[in-house]
Design a protein around this motif. Sequence first.
Motif, PDB file in Angstrom:
ATOM      1  N   VAL A 127       1.603   7.550  12.810  1.00 36.45           N
ATOM      2  CA  VAL A 127       1.344   8.939  12.466  1.00 36.45           C
ATOM      3  C   VAL A 127       0.115   8.997  11.566  1.00 36.45           C
ATOM      4  O   VAL A 127      -0.216   8.029  10.875  1.00 36.45           O
ATOM      5  N   LEU A 128      -0.540  10.122  11.570  1.00 33.17           N
ATOM      6  CA  LEU A 128      -1.604  10.416  10.612  1.00 33.17           C
ATOM      7  C   LEU A 128      -0.998  11.296   9.531  1.00 33.17           C
ATOM      8  O   LEU A 128      -0.479  12.388   9.820  1.00 33.17           O
ATOM      9  N   VAL A 129      -1.034  10.851   8.289  1.00 29.82           N
ATOM     10  CA  VAL A 129      -0.508  11.627   7.170  1.00 29.82           C
ATOM     11  C   VAL A 129      -1.553  12.677   6.774  1.00 29.82           C
ATOM     12  O   VAL A 129      -2.706  12.344   6.498  1.00 29.82           O
ATOM     13  N   GLN A 133       3.672  15.793   5.608  1.00 26.48           N
ATOM     14  CA  GLN A 133       3.190  16.445   6.818  1.00 26.48           C
ATOM     15  C   GLN A 133       2.384  15.421   7.596  1.00 26.48           C
ATOM     16  O   GLN A 133       1.519  14.733   7.033  1.00 26.48           O
ATOM     17  N   VAL A 134       2.662  15.302   8.885  1.00 24.19           N
ATOM     18  CA  VAL A 134       2.040  14.257   9.688  1.00 24.19           C
ATOM     19  C   VAL A 134       1.626  14.804  11.048  1.00 24.19           C
ATOM     20  O   VAL A 134       2.052  15.885  11.462  1.00 24.19           O
ATOM     21  N   VAL A 135       0.821  14.018  11.727  1.00 24.81           N
ATOM     22  CA  VAL A 135       0.516  14.230  13.134  1.00 24.81           C
ATOM     23  C   VAL A 135       0.975  12.979  13.881  1.00 24.81           C
ATOM     24  O   VAL A 135       0.524  11.870  13.563  1.00 24.81           O
ATOM     25  N   ALA A 136       1.894  13.154  14.824  1.00 24.79           N
ATOM     26  CA  ALA A 136       2.399  12.035  15.620  1.00 24.79           C
ATOM     27  C   ALA A 136       1.367  11.726  16.710  1.00 24.79           C
ATOM     28  O   ALA A 136       1.332  12.377  17.749  1.00 24.79           O
ATOM     29  N   VAL A 137       0.517  10.751  16.443  1.00 25.57           N
ATOM     30  CA  VAL A 137      -0.656  10.527  17.293  1.00 25.57           C
ATOM     31  C   VAL A 137      -0.297   9.907  18.643  1.00 25.57           C
ATOM     32  O   VAL A 137      -1.131   9.891  19.552  1.00 25.57           O
ATOM     33  N   GLY A 191      -4.754  11.515   5.000  1.00 28.56           N
ATOM     34  CA  GLY A 191      -5.958  11.112   5.705  1.00 28.56           C
ATOM     35  C   GLY A 191      -5.890   9.714   6.278  1.00 28.56           C
ATOM     36  O   GLY A 191      -6.830   9.285   6.954  1.00 28.56           O
ATOM     37  N   ARG A 192      -4.784   9.007   6.016  1.00 29.72           N
ATOM     38  CA  ARG A 192      -4.627   7.651   6.549  1.00 29.72           C
ATOM     39  C   ARG A 192      -3.394   7.572   7.449  1.00 29.72           C
ATOM     40  O   ARG A 192      -2.471   8.380   7.326  1.00 29.72           O
ATOM     41  N   GLU A 193      -3.388   6.581   8.307  1.00 28.38           N
ATOM     42  CA  GLU A 193      -2.250   6.394   9.187  1.00 28.38           C
ATOM     43  C   GLU A 193      -1.110   5.694   8.462  1.00 28.38           C
ATOM     44  O   GLU A 193      -1.315   4.938   7.501  1.00 28.38           O
ATOM     45  N   MET A 206       0.833  -1.200   0.000  1.00 28.88           N
ATOM     46  CA  MET A 206       0.000   0.000   0.000  1.00 28.88           C
ATOM     47  C   MET A 206       0.873   1.258   0.000  1.00 28.88           C
ATOM     48  O   MET A 206       1.951   1.284   0.596  1.00 28.88           O
ATOM     49  N   GLU A 207       0.385   2.291  -0.643  1.00 29.22           N
ATOM     50  CA  GLU A 207       1.098   3.556  -0.684  1.00 29.22           C
ATOM     51  C   GLU A 207       0.585   4.481   0.420  1.00 29.22           C
ATOM     52  O   GLU A 207      -0.542   4.332   0.910  1.00 29.22           O
ATOM     53  N   LEU A 208       1.427   5.448   0.780  1.00 24.81           N
ATOM     54  CA  LEU A 208       0.998   6.461   1.734  1.00 24.81           C
ATOM     55  C   LEU A 208      -0.104   7.305   1.111  1.00 24.81           C
ATOM     56  O   LEU A 208      -0.064   7.620  -0.081  1.00 24.81           O
TER      57      LEU A 208
END
Length: 307
Positions: free
Chosen positions: A66-68, A78-82, A6-8, A1-3
């Motif tokens: 992370v959430l991309v 750009q990510v959010v380190a959840v 909106g997905r982790e 799967m690719e990054l």
Amino acid sequence: MELQPGREAVVRVPVATLWTSPEAVRPVDRPALATDPDVPAWIAGMDRDQQVGDCVLSQLLLGERVLVTELRPDGWAQVVAVEQPAPKLDPRGYPGWLPAAQLAAAPAEPGSGTPAVLVVDAIVTALHAAPGGAPVLPGIVLGTRLTGAGRAEDGWQPVYAPGRPDPLWAPEADLVPLPTERPEAKEVLAVADRLRGLVYIWGGLSSHGIDCSGLVHLAWRRFGVTVPRDADDQAATTTPLAPGDEHPGDLYFFARPGRRIHHVGIVSTEPHGDDRRMLHACYVQRRVVEEPPSADRVATLVGAHRL
């Protein structure tokens, strides 16, 4: 799967660095930006001023989610380190940028059965292609969580690593089961104390280099407990104590008048009147040290808290 935005995704390298923006990185940061970053070389190449450059926000460990939120054509994500709470910045976690090549698509949910979750208890270890074989992923740090891939063999534990279909092998002695019970504060202090002498790196969150709030976050992470990433958020989510009621493993917080909390240390001995000691990643000395607070620290001490 690719990054996909909106997905982790998960970190596929031993330590990934989270940056304020792609444009903020410096020439000295090149080893940390590679597809397979060399964090020890990056740290070794910095001078004292570069060690505290504010282009670094935090770091993420192998397997961390992370959430991309954005993918740029130049290879930045750009990510959010959840797994690093940062309420003042984003309710979802710590936001920032890192090279997309340091991420892998999040694996599918496991099927029947619950695989064992293991935690790295060594300061640094490596994952190998086979028991006793060549290292494939060196620089795996304390607090990294790994998924077991079966029973240990002759002192080697098979584990899964993100982005790799076949298990890798870690020295069994370097891993412990993820704790199921909350640790005592003195146990957390003992883990943090093993990092005494480690170099101070602004935004550092690994046993290659670390900052003050990173030391607190990482020591508790070793026991499976998630605490906020930054010192002021750590203060906001812990319980204030009356002066003199602190015990080893509690936290001292520091702030200048009218300013937000800027520093945290771990109480290292029982206090006796004004005689206090703490373990902390010291910006001034650029090291993790255990010492009595300096006169400036005493003047800016705003309280002790308990997690």
